[in-house]
Structure formats: C-alpha cells, structure tokens
Design an enzyme around this catalytic site. Structure first.
Site, mmCIF file in Angstrom:
data_model
loop_
_atom_site.group_PDB
_atom_site.id
_atom_site.type_symbol
_atom_site.label_atom_id
_atom_site.label_comp_id
_atom_site.label_asym_id
_atom_site.label_seq_id
_atom_site.Cartn_x
_atom_site.Cartn_y
_atom_site.Cartn_z
ATOM 1 N N ASP A 187 9.018 -6.368 4.099
ATOM 2 C CA ASP A 187 9.217 -5.711 3.125
ATOM 3 C C ASP A 187 10.412 -4.931 3.328
ATOM 4 O OD1 ASP A 187 8.538 -3.231 4.667
ATOM 5 O OD2 ASP A 187 5.861 -3.333 3.031
ATOM 6 N N GLY A 232 13.043 -1.826 0.866
ATOM 7 C CA GLY A 232 14.054 -2.188 0.204
ATOM 8 C C GLY A 232 14.356 -3.034 -1.251
ATOM 9 N N PRO A 238 0.558 -1.272 0.207
ATOM 10 C CA PRO A 238 0.220 -0.261 0.014
ATOM 11 C C PRO A 238 0.524 0.753 -0.277
ATOM 12 C CG PRO A 238 0.132 -1.102 1.987
ATOM 13 C CD PRO A 238 0.999 -1.481 1.204
ATOM 14 N N THR A 262 -2.221 -1.581 9.181
ATOM 15 C CA THR A 262 -0.449 -0.878 9.784
ATOM 16 C C THR A 262 -0.680 -0.427 10.798
ATOM 17 O OG1 THR A 262 -0.703 -0.484 6.919
ATOM 18 C CG2 THR A 262 1.055 0.470 8.812
ATOM 19 N N HIS A 319 8.267 0.312 7.369
ATOM 20 C CA HIS A 319 7.542 0.596 6.549
ATOM 21 C C HIS A 319 8.716 1.991 5.048
ATOM 22 C CE1 HIS A 319 3.449 2.637 7.268
ATOM 23 N NE2 HIS A 319 3.692 3.720 5.795
ATOM 24 N N LYS A 362 0.955 -5.193 9.376
ATOM 25 C CA LYS A 362 2.077 -4.738 8.818
ATOM 26 C C LYS A 362 2.262 -3.752 9.653
ATOM 27 C CE LYS A 362 3.146 -2.241 4.678
ATOM 28 N NZ LYS A 362 3.624 -0.825 5.074
ATOM 29 N N ARG A 369 8.890 13.495 8.214
ATOM 30 C CA ARG A 369 9.982 13.692 7.426
ATOM 31 C C ARG A 369 10.201 15.544 6.568
ATOM 32 N NH1 ARG A 369 5.364 10.758 4.829
ATOM 33 N NH2 ARG A 369 6.168 8.057 6.160
ATOM 34 N N ARG A 424 14.802 -3.937 -4.604
ATOM 35 C CA ARG A 424 14.849 -3.044 -5.624
ATOM 36 C C ARG A 424 15.146 -4.312 -6.703
ATOM 37 N NH1 ARG A 424 12.751 -0.476 -2.441
ATOM 38 N NH2 ARG A 424 13.775 1.916 -2.202
ATOM 39 N N GLN A 463 -5.438 -1.887 3.032
ATOM 40 C CA GLN A 463 -4.956 -1.668 3.967
ATOM 41 C C GLN A 463 -5.168 -0.595 5.142
ATOM 42 O OE1 GLN A 463 -2.812 1.907 3.955
ATOM 43 N NE2 GLN A 463 -2.842 1.821 6.085
HETATM 44 C C1 LIG Z 1 5.037 7.054 -1.013
HETATM 45 C C2 LIG Z 1 5.415 5.819 0.169
HETATM 46 C C3 LIG Z 1 3.737 5.727 0.681
HETATM 47 C C4 LIG Z 1 3.273 4.586 2.050
HETATM 48 N N1 LIG Z 1 2.245 4.719 2.358
HETATM 49 C C5 LIG Z 1 1.851 3.498 2.621
HETATM 50 C C6 LIG Z 1 0.326 3.737 3.539
HETATM 51 O O1 LIG Z 1 -0.478 4.254 2.980
HETATM 52 N N2 LIG Z 1 -0.016 2.517 4.357
HETATM 53 C C7 LIG Z 1 0.923 1.518 4.743
HETATM 54 O O2 LIG Z 1 1.187 1.251 5.029
HETATM 55 N N3 LIG Z 1 2.198 2.086 3.986
HETATM 56 C C8 LIG Z 1 2.672 2.969 3.134
HETATM 57 N N4 LIG Z 1 4.189 3.515 2.699
HETATM 58 C C9 LIG Z 1 4.850 1.755 3.300
HETATM 59 C C10 LIG Z 1 5.127 0.393 1.960
HETATM 60 O O3 LIG Z 1 3.666 0.284 2.130
HETATM 61 C C11 LIG Z 1 6.339 -0.117 2.569
HETATM 62 O O4 LIG Z 1 6.042 -0.894 3.612
HETATM 63 C C12 LIG Z 1 7.056 0.379 1.893
HETATM 64 O O5 LIG Z 1 7.147 0.755 1.161
HETATM 65 C C13 LIG Z 1 7.905 -0.900 1.584
HETATM 66 O O6 LIG Z 1 9.783 -0.527 1.630
HETATM 67 P P1 LIG Z 1 9.781 -0.313 -0.192
HETATM 68 O O7 LIG Z 1 9.527 1.311 -0.922
HETATM 69 O O8 LIG Z 1 11.524 0.091 0.041
HETATM 70 O O9 LIG Z 1 9.924 -1.352 -0.630
HETATM 71 C C14 LIG Z 1 4.780 4.631 1.917
HETATM 72 C C15 LIG Z 1 5.282 3.684 1.130
HETATM 73 C C16 LIG Z 1 5.650 5.062 0.224
HETATM 74 C C17 LIG Z 1 7.176 5.063 -0.724
#
Ligand SMILES: Cc1cc2nc3c(=O)[nH]c(=O)nc-3n(C[C@H](O)[C@H](O)[C@H](O)COP(=O)(O)O)c2cc1C
Length: 391
Positions: free
Chosen positions: A318, A320, A81, A159, A287, A263, A168, A322, A131
């Site tokens: 999750d 990282g 998500p 989550t 996250h 999560k 941030r 890539r 989510q």
């Molecule tokens: C731009 C962005 C927005 C995100 N928004 C949510 C969210 O709304 N809810 C949530 O559970 N995780 C959110 N996440 C976290 C992702 O679900 C996930 O845990 C994370 O991106 C995994 O790391 P990765 O980007 O390195 O793959 C967000 C991640 C990004 C990059």
C-alpha cells in the site's frame, strides 16, 4: 445529478471530501508527516513507473478477480484500516465495510474505529479483517484479539510501523488531535462545516453521544475526547509499539486462529522474519507516508521483498494507490494485492457507502482499462514484462 455522480476520478472525490470536512479532519486524512516527503515520493515513484501497451491481442474479456489469502476476491484490492473513517461520515467504517461487501473485496477494521467490531464482522456482509495496535499492557491487546476471533474476523492485521507515533505538524497548527480536543480553532472549524456538524456529529449525538473508541480494550473504551486515557483518569499508555519483538508475533500466532498479517514491512530481512514467525501475508507499507518521512516509496521497496519471500507468502502493498493503473504496476512488481487507505476514505467522506462504492468502481474501471492496454485479460498474467525499463 449529485456530487458523487460528478466525480470521475479519486481526485474529484478528494475535492468533495475537502469541501465537506472540517480542515482539521481533512488534513488528518489527507496529509503525511513533517515535510510530506514520503507522501509525495510514494506518488512520484508510482507516476514514474511506466507500462508498455501491447497491441493486436484479444482483450474482449478482461477480468479482475483473484485469490487473496486463498479465497476469491473480485479484484486485487483490500480496504486498508483507517482509524478516522467514523469522523468522516456517521459510522464511516461501517459504510466502507458495506461498500467492500458490495464490491466483493475484503475490508480491514482499524483498532481506532468507532463502530463495534461485532457489527462490522456480522452485519456488513464483508470479508472482515481486524487491524491491531499493541498496547504496552499487552494483555489488553490479547483481549481484543480474543474478541475479534469470537466476532468472526477472517484475519488479524498487526500494524508494526508506528514506533513513537507520528510527527504531524499540520495537526498541531490546525488544532486537530486524537484524542479530539474541543478548542476555539476546532469549534470555528466545525461551525464552518455545518453539513458535517449536522450529519456526522449531530447523528452521533442523537444516537447516544460522542463517538466512542468502540474497539479499544474495555479499560480504554472512552469517547474520542478521551481516546487513549484509562477510564476514570490515570496514566495514558496508548497504543505504543515501542516494546515489541518477533516473540510477540509468536504469541499472536498462538492466540489467533485465523490468518495473520504483518503490516508495515519495508525490509527483506524483516519480511523473512515475518514468514519464519508464521505470518500468512505481509503488507509492504510506509503507512501512506504518515509515519517516517524519510521512508522510500513502497513501489521501490516491493521488488526486493518479493524476491525474498514472494514464493512463501502473499505480499500485499500500500501507500499511494490513486489509480487503477497503480494496481497493475504493483501486481507487475510482484504484489498479490494492494490496500487502499485514502482513495476509498475520500469516497466515504464524500458520500458514505455510495461514495466508497464510487471510489471502488473508479479503481476497478481504470484497472480494467489498463489491463486492456497492456494486453492482458487475467490478473494472474500480470508480470514484470509490462513494466517499461529504460535500459
Ligand atoms: C486517515 C488515516 C488513518 C489511518 N489509520 C490507520 C490505523 O488506524 N491503522 C493502520 O494500520 N493504518 C492506518 N492508516 C494507514 C493505512 O492503513 C494505509 O497504510 C495507508 O493509508 C495507505 O496509503 P494510502 O492512503 O496512500 O492508500 C491510516 C491512514 C489514513 C489515511
């Protein structure tokens, strides 16, 4: 040859995304929090994890298919998500969901997304997971849970790792925020990216106005300029998970008829509790390095959690991922599957559904190649045996 065709890896898709998106939106997507340590460490520890190649074995029929939550999936990957997908492309989450359907993997729709959940669940063709963030007024979240059940989502992903939200600092500097604020910096930023302005914001304006938080509870279903505020004004209570407990998992377990996933687990004792309270799966996650900057890499947290609950529940990980080789590493350390956040979001930002499909195809091809290197033809055969251990 289009821009997407010239992308050979996820980093190339990231470059295209960076050129298309306003700086504020791109940095929100791309960066982590505070000193970016958790973000960098997730990658660093994945890079440090090495695989052993095995030679002179038959690798003529490598297959990536697996079972996730007891159902077939084309590969051990689920789209994570990401609340901002709809700002990277017009109805970006819908584009991502259609790409997931085409690739045969599940898709998770974020609470903060802009496309109504019914459209994603019923029209994208994807195995759809929803989510949830919990509002302080919990009854509002339960409304969403009932709505998601009615819409036909297969799984609910709660989550739990947001606490007091994220620090941030880059977004304070570049002027981007959620709710989205129109200020001099964001206007200049948008004007510098006319293609994005026309094809994303322009399309929303032609289709009824600013994008909405279509999956917020009715009382909060405002456009992105007012996200988190009650309609007609009033105190914002936003999505704060600061007054929750394991009893809330019990409540969701009672309410939700489908699979329940927690999560944001980083500790074996929390993983045990999640199982005891009826979770069908957990996501080991920091996250994507977007919340607590002092978090360890998930690839380091994973083995202990798998040792604690891996025989009782599906452990997904999750943060990282890539490269396809990262997925092999996660499976070798006991994960059932990975979630991808940024990797597939860069693809969406670079080119909508075709861009997201390209990201998935890249990861798939890289994973297949890595499995051939380590001498395995089926995902079920991937074990810790393929990991290089210096001692
Ligand atoms: C731009 C962005 C927005 C995100 N928004 C949510 C969210 O709304 N809810 C949530 O559970 N995780 C959110 N996440 C976290 C992702 O679900 C996930 O845990 C994370 O991106 C995994 O790391 P990765 O980007 O390195 O793959 C967000 C991640 C990004 C990059």
């Amino acid at each position: 040859m289009g821009r997407i065709d010239r992308c050979y890896n996820i980093a190339d898709l990231r470059d295209v995304a960076q050129s298309r998106l306003p700086k504020g939106v791109f940095e929100y997507l791309d960066k982590g929090t505070e000193d970016q340590q958790s973000l960098g460490n997730n990658r660093h520890r994945l890079d440090q994890t090495k695989l052993l190649n095995k030679v002179l074995v038959d690798v003529s029929d490598v297959r990536l298919d697996t079972q996730i939550l007891g159902k077939p999936s084309a590969m051990p990957l689920v789209i994570a998500p990401t609340g901002i997908a709809g700002l990277t492309w017009f109805e970006g989450e819908y584009e991502l969901a259609k790409a997931a359907a085409a690739a045969g993997v599940p898709f998770t729709l974020a609470t903060g997304s802009n496309t109504p959940m019914e459209k994603v669940a019923q029209e994208s063709g994807a195995r759809a997971w929803f989510q949830l963030y919990m509002w302080r007024e919990k009854e509002l979240s339960y409304e969403l849970v009932r709505r998601a059940a009615k819409a036909g989502f297969e799984a609910l992903v709660w989550t739990v790792d947001i606490g007091h939200g994220a620090n941030r600092e880059h977004n304070l500097r570049n002027g981007f925020s959620t709710p989205y604020k129109i200020n001099s910096r964001s206007i200049v930023d948008m004007l510098r990216h006319p293609e994005w302005l026309a094809t994303v914001m322009g399309r929303y304006m032609m289709n009824g106005g600013m994008p909405e938080h279509a999956n917020y509870p009715e009382q909060y279903r405002t456009n992105i300029l007012k996200g988190g505020e009650r309609k007609g004004g009033g105190k914002s209570t936003a999505m704060r998970a600061d007054k929750v407990s394991w009893e809330d998992v019990d409540r969701l377990r009672d309410l939700w008829p489908g699979k329940l996933i927690i999560k944001g687990i980083m500790r074996p004792d929390d993983a045990q509790l999640a199982v005891e309270h009826g979770a069908d799966a957990i996501v080991v996650s920091n996250h994507g390095g977007r919340n607590m900057d002092s978090a360890p890499a998930t690839i380091d947290a994973l083995p202990r959690i798998v040792a604690a609950v891996g025989d009782k529940t599906d452990v997904i990980v999750d943060s990282g991922v890539r490269r396809g080789s990262d997925i092999v590493k996660c499976l070798a350390l006991g994960a059932k599957a990975v979630l991808t956040g940024r990797a597939t979001l860069y693809g969406t930002a670079a080119g909508g559904q075709p861009g997201a499909e390209k990201a998935l195809a890249i990861l798939k091809n890289e994973m297949k190649r890595t499995m051939a290197y380590v001498g395995l033809q089926r995902t079920s055969e991937i074990t810790g045996d393929v990991i290089w251990r210096a001692d």
